[in-house]
Design a protein around this motif. Structure first.
Motif, PDB file in Angstrom:
ATOM      1  N   ILE A  43      80.058  54.784  -4.264  1.00  0.00           N
ATOM      2  CA  ILE A  43      80.045  54.192  -2.924  1.00  0.00           C
ATOM      3  C   ILE A  43      80.243  55.282  -1.871  1.00  0.00           C
ATOM      4  O   ILE A  43      79.564  55.302  -0.840  1.00  0.00           O
ATOM      5  N   GLY A  44      81.160  56.203  -2.115  1.00  0.00           N
ATOM      6  CA  GLY A  44      81.386  57.315  -1.188  1.00  0.00           C
ATOM      7  C   GLY A  44      80.153  58.172  -1.022  1.00  0.00           C
ATOM      8  O   GLY A  44      79.792  58.565   0.091  1.00  0.00           O
ATOM      9  N   ALA A  45      79.467  58.456  -2.132  1.00  0.00           N
ATOM     10  CA  ALA A  45      78.256  59.278  -2.070  1.00  0.00           C
ATOM     11  C   ALA A  45      77.161  58.572  -1.278  1.00  0.00           C
ATOM     12  O   ALA A  45      76.492  59.186  -0.434  1.00  0.00           O
ATOM     13  N   ILE A  46      76.981  57.282  -1.520  1.00  0.00           N
ATOM     14  CA  ILE A  46      75.950  56.519  -0.801  1.00  0.00           C
ATOM     15  C   ILE A  46      76.282  56.450   0.685  1.00  0.00           C
ATOM     16  O   ILE A  46      75.420  56.678   1.536  1.00  0.00           O
ATOM     17  N   ALA A  47      77.536  56.134   0.994  1.00  0.00           N
ATOM     18  CA  ALA A  47      77.943  56.019   2.400  1.00  0.00           C
ATOM     19  C   ALA A  47      77.820  57.349   3.128  1.00  0.00           C
ATOM     20  O   ALA A  47      77.334  57.403   4.262  1.00  0.00           O
ATOM     21  N   GLY A  48      78.228  58.434   2.493  1.00  0.00           N
ATOM     22  CA  GLY A  48      78.113  59.759   3.106  1.00  0.00           C
ATOM     23  C   GLY A  48      76.668  60.147   3.327  1.00  0.00           C
ATOM     24  O   GLY A  48      76.311  60.710   4.372  1.00  0.00           O
ATOM     25  N   TRP A  49      75.809  59.843   2.350  1.00  0.00           N
ATOM     26  CA  TRP A  49      74.390  60.170   2.492  1.00  0.00           C
ATOM     27  C   TRP A  49      73.757  59.349   3.615  1.00  0.00           C
ATOM     28  O   TRP A  49      73.015  59.891   4.432  1.00  0.00           O
TER      29      TRP A  49
END
Length: 87
Positions: free
Chosen positions: A15-21
């Motif tokens: 979720i963090g990776a998707i949100a950051g991207w």
């Protein structure tokens, strides 16, 4: 209200990776790589949860709600970082 209540560590990282991207795509000029995106997304989740709570806004539960809230917080974080970079 906790940003990632009920999620395992792998879900939090994803979720963090998707949100950051997503935030990096919306706020042009920010590319941090996978580790940077995860960090921005997780910090964004904390900011987004607090900010949306203050405004009385709910993004719903589940993974999609977590991604939306985290992305909003990450966008705010990137905008704040942009203000300091320009100064």
């Amino acid at each position: 209200m906790e940003p990632f209540a009920g999620f395992g560590i792998l879900a939090v990282l994803l979720i963090g990776a998707i949100a950051g991207w997503l935030a990096g795509q919306i706020v042009r000029g920010y590319g941090f790589g996978i580790i940077g995106n995860i960090i921005v997304g997780i910090i964004g989740a904390v900011i987004g949860t607090w900010l949306l709570g203050q405004l009385g806004v709910s993004t719903g539960g589940g993974v999609l709600g977590a991604i939306i809230g985290s992305t909003i917080g990450a966008i705010v974080l990137l905008l704040i970082i942009g203000l300091f970079r320009r100064a």
